[in-house]
Design a protein around this motif. Structure first.
Motif, PDB file in Angstrom:
ATOM      1  N   VAL A 133       3.453   1.952  -7.542  1.00 16.23           N
ATOM      2  CA  VAL A 133       3.743   1.995  -6.219  1.00 16.23           C
ATOM      3  C   VAL A 133       5.349   1.900  -6.178  1.00 16.23           C
ATOM      4  O   VAL A 133       5.856   1.255  -6.986  1.00 16.23           O
ATOM      5  CB  VAL A 133       3.286   0.641  -5.501  1.00 16.23           C
TER       6      VAL A 133
ATOM      7  N   ASP B 254       6.968   4.812  -1.282  1.00 18.88           N
ATOM      8  CA  ASP B 254       5.565   4.837  -0.666  1.00 18.88           C
ATOM      9  C   ASP B 254       5.465   3.810   0.657  1.00 18.88           C
ATOM     10  O   ASP B 254       4.650   3.220   1.011  1.00 18.88           O
ATOM     11  CB  ASP B 254       4.406   4.089  -1.792  1.00 18.88           C
TER      12      ASP B 254
ATOM     13  N   ARG C 189      -6.187  -4.992  -7.329  1.00 22.24           N
ATOM     14  CA  ARG C 189      -6.599  -4.003  -6.232  1.00 22.24           C
ATOM     15  C   ARG C 189      -7.318  -4.679  -5.275  1.00 22.24           C
ATOM     16  O   ARG C 189      -8.392  -4.411  -5.000  1.00 22.24           O
ATOM     17  CB  ARG C 189      -7.125  -2.580  -6.532  1.00 22.24           C
TER      18      ARG C 189
ATOM     19  N   GLU D   5       0.848   0.386   5.866  1.00 20.79           N
ATOM     20  CA  GLU D   5      -0.752   0.313   6.214  1.00 20.79           C
ATOM     21  C   GLU D   5      -1.501  -0.905   5.475  1.00 20.79           C
ATOM     22  O   GLU D   5      -2.113  -1.758   5.855  1.00 20.79           O
ATOM     23  CB  GLU D   5      -1.349   1.460   6.018  1.00 20.79           C
ATOM     24  N   ALA D   6      -1.136  -1.033   4.192  1.00 15.17           N
ATOM     25  CA  ALA D   6      -1.704  -2.133   3.048  1.00 15.17           C
ATOM     26  C   ALA D   6      -1.271  -3.467   3.740  1.00 15.17           C
ATOM     27  O   ALA D   6      -2.167  -4.392   3.656  1.00 15.17           O
ATOM     28  CB  ALA D   6      -1.105  -1.719   1.684  1.00 15.17           C
TER      29      ALA D   6
ATOM     30  N   PRO E  11       5.018   4.448   3.999  1.00  9.98           N
ATOM     31  CA  PRO E  11       3.607   4.400   4.895  1.00  9.98           C
ATOM     32  C   PRO E  11       2.623   3.776   4.453  1.00  9.98           C
ATOM     33  O   PRO E  11       1.825   3.078   5.311  1.00  9.98           O
ATOM     34  CB  PRO E  11       3.834   5.950   5.327  1.00  9.98           C
ATOM     35  N   ALA E  12       2.342   3.756   3.265  1.00 10.61           N
ATOM     36  CA  ALA E  12       0.955   3.535   2.588  1.00 10.61           C
ATOM     37  C   ALA E  12       1.125   1.945   2.394  1.00 10.61           C
ATOM     38  O   ALA E  12       0.342   1.059   2.637  1.00 10.61           O
ATOM     39  CB  ALA E  12       0.872   3.827   0.905  1.00 10.61           C
ATOM     40  N   LEU E  13       2.522   1.357   2.252  1.00 14.44           N
ATOM     41  CA  LEU E  13       2.937   0.059   2.069  1.00 14.44           C
ATOM     42  C   LEU E  13       2.705  -0.608   3.246  1.00 14.44           C
ATOM     43  O   LEU E  13       1.966  -1.765   3.587  1.00 14.44           O
ATOM     44  CB  LEU E  13       4.129  -0.258   1.595  1.00 14.44           C
TER      45      LEU E  13
ATOM     46  N   GLU F 148      -5.793   2.022  -0.879  1.00 12.80           N
ATOM     47  CA  GLU F 148      -5.033   3.398  -0.449  1.00 12.80           C
ATOM     48  C   GLU F 148      -3.897   3.203  -1.372  1.00 12.80           C
ATOM     49  O   GLU F 148      -3.317   4.400  -1.358  1.00 12.80           O
ATOM     50  CB  GLU F 148      -4.934   3.571   0.917  1.00 12.80           C
ATOM     51  N   LEU F 149      -3.234   2.318  -1.904  1.00  8.68           N
ATOM     52  CA  LEU F 149      -2.076   2.232  -2.566  1.00  8.68           C
ATOM     53  C   LEU F 149      -2.446   3.108  -4.021  1.00  8.68           C
ATOM     54  O   LEU F 149      -3.043   2.871  -4.355  1.00  8.68           O
ATOM     55  CB  LEU F 149      -1.653   0.869  -2.936  1.00  8.68           C
ATOM     56  N   PRO F 150      -1.300   3.729  -4.366  1.00  8.30           N
ATOM     57  CA  PRO F 150      -1.335   4.545  -5.599  1.00  8.30           C
ATOM     58  C   PRO F 150      -1.229   3.423  -6.889  1.00  8.30           C
ATOM     59  O   PRO F 150      -0.921   2.452  -6.770  1.00  8.30           O
ATOM     60  CB  PRO F 150      -0.041   5.502  -5.600  1.00  8.30           C
TER      61      PRO F 150
ATOM     62  N   ALA G  44       2.311   0.712  11.093  1.00  8.32           N
ATOM     63  CA  ALA G  44       1.071   1.014  11.050  1.00  8.32           C
ATOM     64  C   ALA G  44       0.388   0.534  12.190  1.00  8.32           C
ATOM     65  O   ALA G  44      -0.886   0.894  12.298  1.00  8.32           O
ATOM     66  CB  ALA G  44       0.824   0.011   9.860  1.00  8.32           C
TER      67      ALA G  44
END
Length: 236
Positions: free
Chosen positions: A140, A218, A129, A224-225, A220-222, A135-137, A33
């Motif tokens: 997760v 997830d 959240r 970034e988070a 890539p999303a993790l 941006e996480l679903p 990230a």
């Protein structure tokens, strides 16, 4: 940013040495990230700790087959460092052992996981959240492997994720975030680990793990988070 990675994984087997070590895995996760961030790895499981943690913008605690309740001298020292980090509000992220160690150091309770071993792809329900997790679903997906869990959160902590009614992540203030599971693990590694632990986990857990690995996580999303968590914590 400069991040101190506190490496707790005590596995020194031939299997471990045929794969990237945890310091490299977490560095790769961070730089997925934020490529320009610098990560310094400290093998705290060997008694190697940062000279002064306050010189870092944040810290991460990795997973380990060692129990946070083992009483090992390096674990006791790490728990004390966690309390220092918390007192100074230095941004801190913990995964698996790190998640449990942070909870234990700050007044929570760790216990054996009811139902036994969890291994493979896990689905975790986001129950809060923070802005950095925007941006996480809602559910997760993260690779996991553990037999202990945080039974009771520290008093000031807030749940972040749950799975099967058990906590799988929490926040404390704006400077601490955790995950029971392993955002740093790749599909190649968890697949190899599943085969390595096949006899230990038994046929039912192995079969469930193999089936779970057919679906993506997830990561890539993790990544970034987690990066946004550190940025937000430093700005607070």
């Amino acid at each position: 940013m400069r991040i101190a990675i506190l490496m707790t994984n005590t596995d020194d087997s031939g299997f471990a040495h045929t794969h990237p070590m945890d310091g490299e895995k977490f560095t790769t996760l961070v730089q997925m990230a934020r490529p320009a961030w610098r990560c310094d790895v400290y093998a705290v499981k060997d008694g190697i700790f940062p000279d002064d943690i306050v010189t870092y913008d944040g810290a991460m605690i990795t997973g380990s087959p060692t129990s946070t309740r083992s009483g090992a001298s390096w674990v006791t020292r790490l728990l004390a460092l966690i309390r220092q980090i918390h007192d100074r509000k230095i941004p801190l992220f913990g995964a698996c052992f790190g998640h449990q160690a942070i909870a234990l150091a700050l007044g929570g309770r760790v216990d054996n996981l009811p139902g036994g071993w969890v291994h493979g792809r896990t689905e975790n329900h986001l129950v809060a959240r923070p802005e950095w997790a925007a941006e996480l679903p809602e559910v997760v997906s993260i690779y996991g492997s553990h037999v202990e869990y945080v039974r009771e959160l520290p008093k000031e902590a807030d749940p972040l994720m749950t799975r099967d009614g058990h906590n799988t992540g929490f926040t404390l203030g704006s400077h601490i975030a955790t995950s029971q599971h392993h955002p740093e693990m790749t599909h190649a590694f968890i697949s190899a680990l599943t085969e390595e632990l096949r006899q230990d986990m038994g046929p039912e857990v192995y079969a469930r793990a193999q089936e779970s690995l057919k679906q993506k996580v997830d990561q890539p999303a993790l990544a970034e988070a987690i990066a946004r968590f550190f940025e937000a914590a430093r700005a607070a």
